[in-house]
Scaffold this motif. Structure first.
Motif, PDB file in Angstrom:
ATOM      1  N   LYS A 338       0.814  -1.218   0.000  1.00 46.56           N
ATOM      2  CA  LYS A 338       0.000   0.000   0.000  1.00 46.56           C
ATOM      3  C   LYS A 338       0.853   1.276   0.000  1.00 46.56           C
ATOM      4  CE  LYS A 338      -4.013  -1.977   2.390  1.00 46.56           C
ATOM      5  NZ  LYS A 338      -4.903  -1.862   3.573  1.00 46.56           N
ATOM      6  N   TYR A 339       2.036   1.194   0.570  1.00 47.79           N
ATOM      7  CA  TYR A 339       2.889   2.385   0.659  1.00 47.79           C
ATOM      8  C   TYR A 339       4.333   2.008   0.352  1.00 47.79           C
ATOM      9  CZ  TYR A 339       5.681   6.153   2.664  1.00 47.79           C
ATOM     10  OH  TYR A 339       6.594   7.162   2.851  1.00 47.79           O
ATOM     11  N   LEU A 340       4.978   2.828  -0.476  1.00 49.94           N
ATOM     12  CA  LEU A 340       6.376   2.592  -0.830  1.00 49.94           C
ATOM     13  C   LEU A 340       7.151   3.897  -0.826  1.00 49.94           C
ATOM     14  CD1 LEU A 340       8.706   0.796  -1.888  1.00 49.94           C
ATOM     15  CD2 LEU A 340       7.872   1.290  -4.216  1.00 49.94           C
ATOM     16  N   LYS A 341       8.292   3.884  -0.117  1.00 54.09           N
ATOM     17  CA  LYS A 341       9.259   4.972  -0.188  1.00 54.09           C
ATOM     18  C   LYS A 341      10.575   4.383  -0.664  1.00 54.09           C
ATOM     19  CE  LYS A 341      11.571   8.591   2.495  1.00 54.09           C
ATOM     20  NZ  LYS A 341      11.689   9.250   3.818  1.00 54.09           N
ATOM     21  N   ILE A 342      11.087   4.907  -1.775  1.00 50.33           N
ATOM     22  CA  ILE A 342      12.274   4.296  -2.374  1.00 50.33           C
ATOM     23  C   ILE A 342      13.003   5.296  -3.259  1.00 50.33           C
ATOM     24  CG2 ILE A 342      11.132   3.455  -4.470  1.00 50.33           C
ATOM     25  CD1 ILE A 342      12.728   0.820  -4.063  1.00 50.33           C
ATOM     26  N   MET A 343      14.311   5.110  -3.409  1.00 48.46           N
ATOM     27  CA  MET A 343      15.074   5.905  -4.361  1.00 48.46           C
ATOM     28  C   MET A 343      14.839   5.359  -5.769  1.00 48.46           C
ATOM     29  SD  MET A 343      19.151   6.839  -4.301  1.00 48.46           S
ATOM     30  CE  MET A 343      19.838   5.627  -5.422  1.00 48.46           C
ATOM     31  N   LEU A 344      14.759   6.264  -6.741  1.00 46.45           N
ATOM     32  CA  LEU A 344      14.540   5.861  -8.130  1.00 46.45           C
ATOM     33  C   LEU A 344      15.604   6.495  -9.015  1.00 46.45           C
ATOM     34  CD1 LEU A 344      12.766   4.425 -10.238  1.00 46.45           C
ATOM     35  CD2 LEU A 344      11.443   6.555 -10.422  1.00 46.45           C
ATOM     36  N   ILE A 345      16.296   5.654  -9.756  1.00 48.06           N
ATOM     37  CA  ILE A 345      17.307   6.116 -10.704  1.00 48.06           C
ATOM     38  C   ILE A 345      16.669   6.162 -12.090  1.00 48.06           C
ATOM     39  CG2 ILE A 345      19.512   5.508 -11.804  1.00 48.06           C
ATOM     40  CD1 ILE A 345      20.386   4.369  -9.101  1.00 48.06           C
ATOM     41  N   ASN A 346      17.048   7.154 -12.872  1.00 44.98           N
ATOM     42  CA  ASN A 346      16.398   7.444 -14.150  1.00 44.98           C
ATOM     43  C   ASN A 346      16.249   6.219 -15.052  1.00 44.98           C
ATOM     44  OD1 ASN A 346      15.382   9.582 -16.022  1.00 44.98           O
ATOM     45  ND2 ASN A 346      17.086   8.835 -17.283  1.00 44.98           N
ATOM     46  N   SER A 347      17.282   5.383 -15.113  1.00 42.17           N
ATOM     47  CA  SER A 347      17.256   4.230 -16.016  1.00 42.17           C
ATOM     48  C   SER A 347      16.254   3.161 -15.589  1.00 42.17           C
ATOM     49  CB  SER A 347      18.657   3.606 -16.101  1.00 42.17           C
ATOM     50  OG  SER A 347      19.087   3.183 -14.815  1.00 42.17           O
ATOM     51  N   ASN A 348      15.691   3.296 -14.371  1.00 41.26           N
ATOM     52  CA  ASN A 348      14.782   2.276 -13.861  1.00 41.26           C
ATOM     53  C   ASN A 348      13.323   2.737 -13.786  1.00 41.26           C
ATOM     54  OD1 ASN A 348      16.787   0.275 -13.479  1.00 41.26           O
ATOM     55  ND2 ASN A 348      17.448   1.305 -11.597  1.00 41.26           N
ATOM     56  N   ILE A 349      13.012   3.792 -14.508  1.00 42.39           N
ATOM     57  CA  ILE A 349      11.633   4.275 -14.502  1.00 42.39           C
ATOM     58  C   ILE A 349      10.682   3.208 -15.052  1.00 42.39           C
ATOM     59  CG2 ILE A 349      10.045   5.970 -15.517  1.00 42.39           C
ATOM     60  CD1 ILE A 349      12.230   8.050 -15.296  1.00 42.39           C
ATOM     61  N   LEU A 350      11.122   2.454 -16.033  1.00 39.32           N
ATOM     62  CA  LEU A 350      10.269   1.393 -16.591  1.00 39.32           C
ATOM     63  C   LEU A 350      10.018   0.282 -15.582  1.00 39.32           C
ATOM     64  CD1 LEU A 350      11.573   1.072 -20.270  1.00 39.32           C
ATOM     65  CD2 LEU A 350       9.478   2.161 -19.441  1.00 39.32           C
ATOM     66  N   GLU A 351      10.981   0.041 -14.696  1.00 33.45           N
ATOM     67  CA  GLU A 351      10.756  -0.942 -13.631  1.00 33.45           C
ATOM     68  C   GLU A 351       9.706  -0.434 -12.652  1.00 33.45           C
ATOM     69  OE1 GLU A 351      11.583  -3.947 -13.448  1.00 33.45           O
ATOM     70  OE2 GLU A 351      13.075  -4.026 -15.038  1.00 33.45           O
ATOM     71  N   LEU A 352       9.680   0.871 -12.443  1.00 29.36           N
ATOM     72  CA  LEU A 352       8.635   1.445 -11.597  1.00 29.36           C
ATOM     73  C   LEU A 352       7.264   1.194 -12.224  1.00 29.36           C
ATOM     74  CD1 LEU A 352       7.805   3.175  -9.122  1.00 29.36           C
ATOM     75  CD2 LEU A 352       7.919   5.169 -10.630  1.00 29.36           C
ATOM     76  N   GLU A 353       7.193   1.279 -13.546  1.00 31.15           N
ATOM     77  CA  GLU A 353       5.921   1.001 -14.207  1.00 31.15           C
ATOM     78  C   GLU A 353       5.482  -0.440 -13.933  1.00 31.15           C
ATOM     79  OE1 GLU A 353       3.728   1.746 -18.477  1.00 31.15           O
ATOM     80  OE2 GLU A 353       5.894   1.372 -18.478  1.00 31.15           O
TER      81      GLU A 353
END
Length: 464
Positions: A338-353
């Motif tokens: 339900k809740y996520l706090k995480i660092m995101l690197i530009n090359s991994n935006i598709l993994e976020l999807e």
């Protein structure tokens, strides 16, 4: 409303126990409401106590002293009592269920003259510690000496916070009196730790929450004491559901917590946390980690059984591959998140999807973005994916980015809002962004796209 049963009113007002302004307004309605609300406000008078209010609270407390006590103090040279309040309409102290001895000492220090502090100290402590008071929460600082009356007022203690160097006379008495502590918070010292506290832990019957707190500045601690302390939890392993640590455990105690629901690790960066890599916590629901290596957290999440609903990973830089791997492990193992706090690197935006697609219960997302030289974050890409792939439940967003001068462009944020139409109005926070962004967001608040917005992530934080 005023005709409602008192018990019903109490239940209603108790829902506002963290909203003192509302409760203060309600107690002015009539006598019944006032009589119900005063005990709620005084249940924990130390909570959110501001420095400028300490003297006022002290005056209210001293107003409970008997006429005889006040006269004795005057005869001893305590002069400021003449200007204090008269006897209060309520016995406020009788409603107190949280006794914070550190705060008591703090407000005593609000007295100007040192000589008066010494004289009046015991009288103030006697108002709280006597046969007529009952406490459920007790906070003990470094060294205090209790006065008669502890057996009655501490027999129902369910929460204990204390320093591990606290003196023997307190621990021996608490070990004898307190058998039903449910929540234990220990501030562990480098030296002079009192081993009597291990006996206190062993005598408890219902322990389910434990916090071991060590100052970040201390690299060297009493290893022998820590080992014995952790081993004393083994007999409570089946009941412990919450565990917090600020240093990596000295033993494998974490593997004993088979029913653990919440794990909070707020640590210094020198710890490796290798103990997490082969750890199985099948019922873990909430994971909060600060300065814990990503590799260790990845393995831990991988070894859970799909019950995680909250993951909060804060302030631990890592490379692109590690970032990609932990995002993958989260969406592969946390379907009810339900809740996520995480660092995101530009090359991994598709993994976020992929995470948004697989975690259909997500309602809060906190993204930490770190811009590096030659790798500027693509906000347009992120916002496009958020509007296209977010589950219908997701509407709470927080964004933190560093360095702050590489901010979101006006056009990117506007496009994000335009594409969010017909979704649930969002709650939104940013680490500081430009004033023109504030104006833009106000426009979309009027349009109903943004429900609530704060431009400063830390210190003015709304809860998800």
């Amino acid at each position: 409303m005023s005709k409602l049963n008192r018990d019903v009113l109490y239940l209603i007002f108790e829902e506002f126990q963290d909203d003192e302004n509302t409760l203060h307004s309600c107690l002015l309605v009539n006598k019944t409401w006032c009589e119900i609300i005063i005990p709620i406000l005084w249940k924990n008078p130390w909570k959110n106590l501001k420095r400028e209010k300490e003297k006022s609270l002290l005056n209210v407390i001293i107003s409970h002293l008997s006429g005889e006590s006040k006269n004795n103090l005057k005869n001893l040279g305590i002069n400021f009592l003449e200007n204090l309040y008269q006897k209060p309409l309520f016995n406020y102290i009788s409603f107190c269920r949280h006794l914070n001895l550190f705060k008591v000492k703090t407000i005593i220090n609000a007295i100007d003259k040192d000589s008066e502090k010494i004289i009046i100290k015991n009288d103030i402590f006697s108002l709280f510690i006597n046969e007529h008071t009952r406490f459920t929460h007790l906070y003990i600082p470094f060294q205090v000496f209790l006065i008669p009356g502890t057996k009655c007022c501490f027999s129902e203690i369910e929460f204990l916070s204390c320093n591990t160097s606290v003196n023997d006379n307190i621990l021996v008495e608490l070990t004898e009196i307190c058998k039903s502590i449910k929540e234990l918070e220990l501030i562990i010292e480098v030296q002079n730790n009192n081993y009597q506290i291990i006996k206190l832990i062993k005598t408890q019957k219902k322990l389910f929450s434990v916090s071991f707190l060590i100052d970040y500045l201390y690299n060297n601690t009493d290893e022998t004491f820590r080992i014995l302390l952790e081993n004393s939890l083994i007999r409570h392993a089946n009941t412990i559901q919450y565990f917090k640590a600020t240093r990596q455990p000295a033993t494998q105690i974490l593997s004993s917590f088979v029913n653990l629901r919440i794990l909070e690790l707020d640590c210094i960066s020198i710890d490796t946390w290798n103990c997490l890599e082969n750890l199985s916590l099948p019922f873990l629901q909430i994971l909060k980690a600060n300065q814990v290596p990503i590799k260790a957290l990845t393995r831990l999440i991988e070894n859970t059984s799909g019950f995680l609903i909250e993951i909060n990973i804060d302030y631990k830089n890592h490379d692109e591959l590690s970032n990609k791997r932990i995002i993958q492990v989260i969406y592969q193992n946390c379907p009810y998140l339900k809740y996520l706090k995480i660092m995101l690197i530009n090359s991994n935006i598709l993994e976020l999807e992929n995470l948004l697609i697989n975690c259909q219960h997500l309602d809060g997302l906190f993204i930490i973005i770190y811009n590096t030289i030659g790798n500027i974050f693509n906000w347009n890409n992120l916002f496009e994916i958020l509007t296209k792939s977010s589950p219908i439940t997701l509407f709470k967003f927080k964004f933190s980015f560093y360095p702050s001068y590489r901010q979101i462009k006006f056009e990117s944020l506007k496009l994000f809002f335009d594409n969010w139409k017909e979704r649930y109005p969002m709650l939104l926070q940013f680490s500081q962004i430009g004033g023109n962004m504030d104006d833009l967001i106000e426009v979309y608040k009027v349009k109903g796209i943004v429900k609530k917005y704060d431009n400063y992530l830390y210190g003015k934080d709304f809860e998800f």
